[in-house]
Design a protein around this motif. Structure first.
Motif, PDB file in Angstrom:
ATOM      1  N   HIS A   1       0.839  -1.209   0.000  1.00  0.00           N
ATOM      2  CA  HIS A   1       0.000   0.000   0.000  1.00  0.00           C
ATOM      3  C   HIS A   1       0.867   1.250   0.000  1.00  0.00           C
ATOM      4  O   HIS A   1       2.006   1.255   0.476  1.00  0.00           O
TER       5      HIS A   1
ATOM      6  N   ASP B   1      -7.129   7.452   9.611  1.00  0.00           N
ATOM      7  CA  ASP B   1      -8.168   7.860   8.637  1.00  0.00           C
ATOM      8  C   ASP B   1      -9.481   7.164   8.930  1.00  0.00           C
ATOM      9  O   ASP B   1     -10.558   7.753   8.851  1.00  0.00           O
TER      10      ASP B   1
ATOM     11  N   ASP C   1      -3.515   4.629   8.043  1.00  0.00           N
ATOM     12  CA  ASP C   1      -4.776   4.010   7.612  1.00  0.00           C
ATOM     13  C   ASP C   1      -5.748   3.920   8.787  1.00  0.00           C
ATOM     14  O   ASP C   1      -6.953   4.179   8.645  1.00  0.00           O
TER      15      ASP C   1
END
Length: 1025
Positions: free
Chosen positions: A930, A940, A937
């Motif tokens: 990623h 978020d 991540d």
């Protein structure tokens, strides 16, 4: 008009009667038949004992009635018409009328075998063959006459060009002119026969018989009792054994010393009672073989043998044997109808021949005839007698041998030509086994073998000139005169020579010696030989002869040693029209064996137009067997026809052999110059060399070499080594040897013809047909031989499977094998079921493997087991027997399991690939890292959750909606209310306080709320108040 007969003719007849020797007369002329009466009269006078019987042989028309009643009617009619004067009767008519004549067609001459006559008359010279000549002459007894009738000839040399009936078989489409070399040699040989006279129909002796001029009456060498030396020895033998029973009475019936010794040998074996012995009696015709066997069988009955079986090709062949059995019974004083009965056959095919003799004197005993193939009836036999064993197929004779006493008799040389199979193969094996068993003390596994040979003739005395002449003419007695070889050179030093047949059959001294040596190699190397082969060699236009010789020393001036002989026949060059006609009608003319058979097998009308050569025979000297001489001869012959031995001139003249047309023209010119009574016949002098080196002769243009032979492992491997490939095997075995006839081909490198591959010649189609017939016609074939013929590819380690072939195989698997069958193979591979559960699949798997459809590597033993069990449908016991007990049953099954596992794995691999190809293919996912980290991540995601929760809470806690429930009074007022009304709190726990907010403000939305919307009972009460 009466004419005095030449005194030399009478002297020749009388000398023959005294010495028991035969005489021969060749009478030329249309009235030659009238002189038969005079010769018969002179013979009758000389013999005295009895009127000589007469055998009259002819082609198809006798030109006189052979029925007594018809002859009587003819004479009666002539008398009635007044055309016959009783006092002046035709002497020939009286000769015929007196009887004693036996008439026989040439085609029926086999039925006179074993009979004896005083005179033999042969007419229709053009129908005579060497076989017929020997067969008929051998029936004449000592002192008798052979008379050969010829029609009028302008010259004796016209016999050279006479068209014989047998020439029709020799002609082919491309070779139509037969030569007359055999007749030339026959006529020249008459001049050398001291007991033969050639004369015209007036009994005038011709110049060719000039040797008769010095003939004189001969005295007879007899002792005081009138006995010759051999007769005296026989008499002494009879006196020595007179007191022994049953030898003494039986030997009195013997006619010669050889026959007496043979009977003694037979009776020794009978009285010895060793039930694992074989006695073989070998001799030429007329030596008394059947009579000796008959006397021996009578002795076996006297010795107490109960079950005696006799076999021969036909019971008619046993006429003499059973006759002498009865004579032997008379000698040992057995009475017919009292002590024994003779049973005749009721089968019309056997013509009332004797088939059984039942004896009752001591105990019940039987002499029974059985057919050769009925060997399963021999369970209780004590003595088996095989008469004329050479005419019985060799495998059948082998099957007749067992744990009992066996007597064999056979003709090994002579006109029958079938005896070599017995002597070359069976007797040689028996003799070797007997020698081995002698070396092992107490060994009973092998048979004891004895061999007896008869040389002295019974019909005529020894040193008979007609016998010597006939043996020399037809090369009948060459088996005992195989020349020894002084030196065996290396095969690489040997050369192949072409033999000129005009010189070979010219009857010169050296040519005759060379011919006798060639025929000796033929007879000693081949199982079947016939005098007709000699005429085929001489006259057939398509045949050629080659000999392999070592280095020739020209200074010694002698004939070189013959190491190998090759006889070939040129074939092919057949028109397309003839080939198409043959295919449509199904008829094959004589000759051209390979083209017609290839055309028939593969329905190919183009192949017969090619030219080729068929190797008819190849014979190697017995002392030079298996030393490479045969291979050297084949290689030289191949190179010769491929044009690799070129040193001949391009301006070479035509072949050295004289063509029949030129020979006929030259002879007819010579015949016109002299008359018959003045003609003096001599061998030709202007002859080409006998041997021609191949470099000095132009070869014929050929496309292939071919061979036809009896299929054996050694022979097939020999031709296979020289790159000959099979294209036909006869499904019916040969009557003599029991072998299947096979034809093989070898394409030659030719400038105007090329073969791209073996399949173009149909060899692959042949293997396919052969593998299919292995379960039927070739089921008993030895596995080694079948493997050599199939020649399967067993090593596939270096070959990668092609996708197209895998697709073809998968289609075949779907057609031939069901999923259930594949499941059974899997279960067998995993030891879940027995091998008997998959035997129905063996044939399918074997055919696929031997056709090269399943490229799995197997060992030779594994492939052999698959062939026996899959293609020949045999069980494990048969495989164990074929492998000569080298492998036990469990080992064979272990090899078999390995084969099945290999085949199943390959088939499963092909089937699984097909299943995978039928499924939908999935897209491949590529895993990449990623662009953001895990912590980022997670942050978020947390923000998104918070925003969602905030959005939901905003929707639930609406300030404007909650404002309607707000209390806008002061806190002091609320406290006062609580204090003032503390005692009056309602049961619901609600206290009312007056709000200062207007009603309109509270209902500014203008919507009426129901009970379910944020309202409650308190609010409704509040509104009411």
């Amino acid at each position: 008009m009466r004419k005095k007969v030449d005194e030399r003719i009478r002297t020749l007849i009388e000398n023959g009667v005294k010495n028991r020797h035969r005489s021969m007369f060749v009478i030329i002329g249309d009235k030659s038949r009238d002189q038969i009466v005079n010769l018969h009269y002179m013979l009758s006078k000389a013999v005295v004992k009895s009127r000589p019987t007469v055998l009259w042989c002819y082609k198809d028309k006798l030109e006189l009635s052979s029925h007594k009643k018809k002859r009587a009617k003819q004479i009666k009619k002539l008398m009635q018409r007044g055309l016959l004067d009783p006092e002046k009767v035709d002497p020939f008519s009286l000769f015929v009328e007196t009887g004693g004549l036996t008439y026989c067609l040439y085609k029926d001459s086999e039925r006179i075998l074993g009979n004896t006559f005083g005179m033999c008359i042969l007419q229709d010279f053009e129908a005579l063959t060497p076989n017929l000549l020997a067969r008929t002459i051998e029936t004449v007894q000592g002192g008798g006459l052979i008379i050969l009738l010829l029609r009028s000839l302008s010259s004796l040399t016209s016999l050279y060009t006479m068209v014989m009936d047998v020439h029709e078989r020799y002609r082919t489409e491309s070779h139509s002119e037969a030569a007359g070399r055999f007749n030339e040699r026959f006529l020249l040989s008459l001049a050398s026969c001291k007991a033969c006279v050639v004369m015209d129909d007036e009994l005038n002796i011709l110049p060719i018989s000039s040797h008769i001029k010095s003939i004189t009456p001969v005295p007879v060498n007899e002792d005081s009792e009138g006995l010759s030396e051999s007769e005296r020895d026989l008499k002494n033998l009879k006196q020595e054994l007179n007191e022994d029973f049953p030898v003494g009475p039986l030997i009195k019936k013997c006619c010669t010393l050889d026959q007496g010794k043979a009977v003694v040998t037979f009776l020794d074996a009978i009285l010895d009672k060793n039930l694992r012995s074989t006695v073989a009696l070998l001799a030429a015709r007329g030596r008394g073989k059947s009579a000796a066997l008959g006397l021996a069988v009578a002795g076996a009955i006297a010795a107490g043998y109960s079950n005696i079986y006799v076999t021969a090709p036909s019971p008619e062949n046993l006429k003499t044997l059973f006759e002498f059995v009865c004579k032997g019974f008379d000698a040992i004083e057995y009475k017919v109808h009292i002590d024994y009965d003779v049973v005749k056959s009721v089968n019309p095919e056997f013509k009332k021949a004797t088939v059984r003799i039942n004896i009752y004197k001591q105990h019940r005993q039987t002499i029974q005839y059985i057919q050769p193939h009925e060997h399963e009836k021999l369970s209780q036999v004590e003595l088996l007698v095989v008469d004329e064993a050479a005419a019985v197929p060799l495998p059948v004779v082998k099957s007749l041998l067992g744990p009992y006493l066996v007597f064999l008799s056979s003709t090994v040389n002579g006109y029958e030509g079938t005896g070599r199979s017995l002597s070359l193969k069976l007797l040689q094996q028996l003799e070797e086994q007997s020698q081995l068993s002698k070396g092992v003390e107490g060994s009973f596994s092998d048979r004891v073998f004895k061999k007896i040979e008869l040389s002295e003739s019974i019909r005529y005395a020894s040193a008979d000139p007609i016998e010597s002449w006939l043996n020399a003419l037809l090369c009948l007695d060459v088996t005992n005169s195989v020349p020894s070889i002084s030196r065996l050179p290396p095969p690489s030093e040997c050369d192949l020579y072409y033999v000129n047949r005009d010189t070979l059959f010219s009857y010169h001294k050296d040519s005759e010696l060379f011919l006798q040596r060639m025929m000796a190699l033929y007879v000693s190397s081949h199982y079947k030989n016939s005098p007709n082969d000699l005429q085929l060699m001489a006259d057939a236009p398509a045949h050629h002869l080659f000999v392999l010789l070592g280095p020739v020393d020209e200074s010694k001036n002698q004939l070189p040693d013959i190491l190998c002989v090759i006889q070939i026949s040129l074939e092919g060059q057949i028109s397309l029209k003839s080939a198409i006609k043959s295919l449509s009608v199904g008829y094959q003319p004589h000759g051209d064996q390979i083209p017609w058979k290839f055309c028939e097998q593969f329905r190919d009308p183009d192949f017969p137009s090619l030219s080729g050569a068929r190797i008819v025979r190849i014979a190697t000297h017995p002392s030079a067997m298996r030393l490479g001489y045969g291979s050297a001869a084949i290689e030289l012959l191949t190179r010769y026809y491929e044009g690799q031995l070129r040193s001949y001139s391009e301006l070479d003249v035509e072949d050295a052999e004289e063509t029949p047309q030129r020979s006929q023209l030259r002879l007819s010119e010579a015949a016109e110059k002299v008359s018959l009574l003045e003609e003096n016949i001599k061998p030709k002098t202007d002859l080409p060399p006998l041997l021609v080196h191949l470099r000095e002769r132009r070869p014929e243009k050929l496309h292939y070499l071919g061979v036809s032979f009896g299929l054996t492992l050694d022979l097939f491997r020999f031709w296979k080594k020289h790159k000959f490939a099979p294209f036909y095997i006869c499904q019916i075995p040969n009557n003599v040897t029991g072998e299947h006839t096979i034809m093989v081909l070898k394409p030659l490198n030719n400038d105007d013809f090329e073969v791209s591959g073996c399949d173009e010649w149909g060899f692959f189609k042949f293997k396919l047909r052969f593998s299919r017939n292995l379960s039927r016609d070739f089921r008993d074939m030895e596995y080694k031989l079948a493997m050599s013929v199939l020649d399967p590819k067993m090593d596939f380690t270096d070959i990668e499977p092609a996708p197209s072939k895998s697709d073809e195989l998968s289609k075949l698997i779907n057609t031939l094998l069901s999923p259930y069958d594949m499941g059974r193979l899997k279960d067998y591979s995993n030891n879940l079921i027995d091998y008997l559960s998959i035997t129905d699949l063996l044939s399918i798997l074997a055919h696929l493997y031997f056709q090269g459809k399943i490229p799995v590597t197997l060992t030779y033993v594994q492939a052999s087991i698959l062939l026996c069990m899959g293609l020949q449908n045999r069980d494990v016991s048969y495989v164990e027997e074929q492998l000569k007990k080298a492998l036990e049953r469990q080992q064979i099954l272990s090899y078999f399991k390995k084969v099945m596992i290999k085949l199943y794995k390959y088939l499963y691999g092909v089937a699984s690939k097909e299943i995978e190809s039928a499924l939908p293919r999935l897209k491949e996912r590529v895993l990449e890292p990623h662009s953001i980290s895990v912590d980022e991540d997670l942050n978020d995601a947390a923000k998104k959750v918070e925003e969602e929760m905030k959005g939901k809470s905003d929707g639930v806690l609406n300030l404007q909606l909650l404002q309607q429930f707000a209390i806008e009074g002061r806190e002091g007022e609320l406290e006062n209310a609580l204090e003032n009304g503390g005692e009056k709190v309602l049961s619901g726990g609600v206290i009312s306080v007056k709000s200062s907010r207007s009603e309109v403000q509270s209902n500014k939305s203008g919507k009426k709320r129901g009970k379910d919307e944020y309202g409650s009972k308190s609010t409704s009460k509040k509104r009411k108040s």
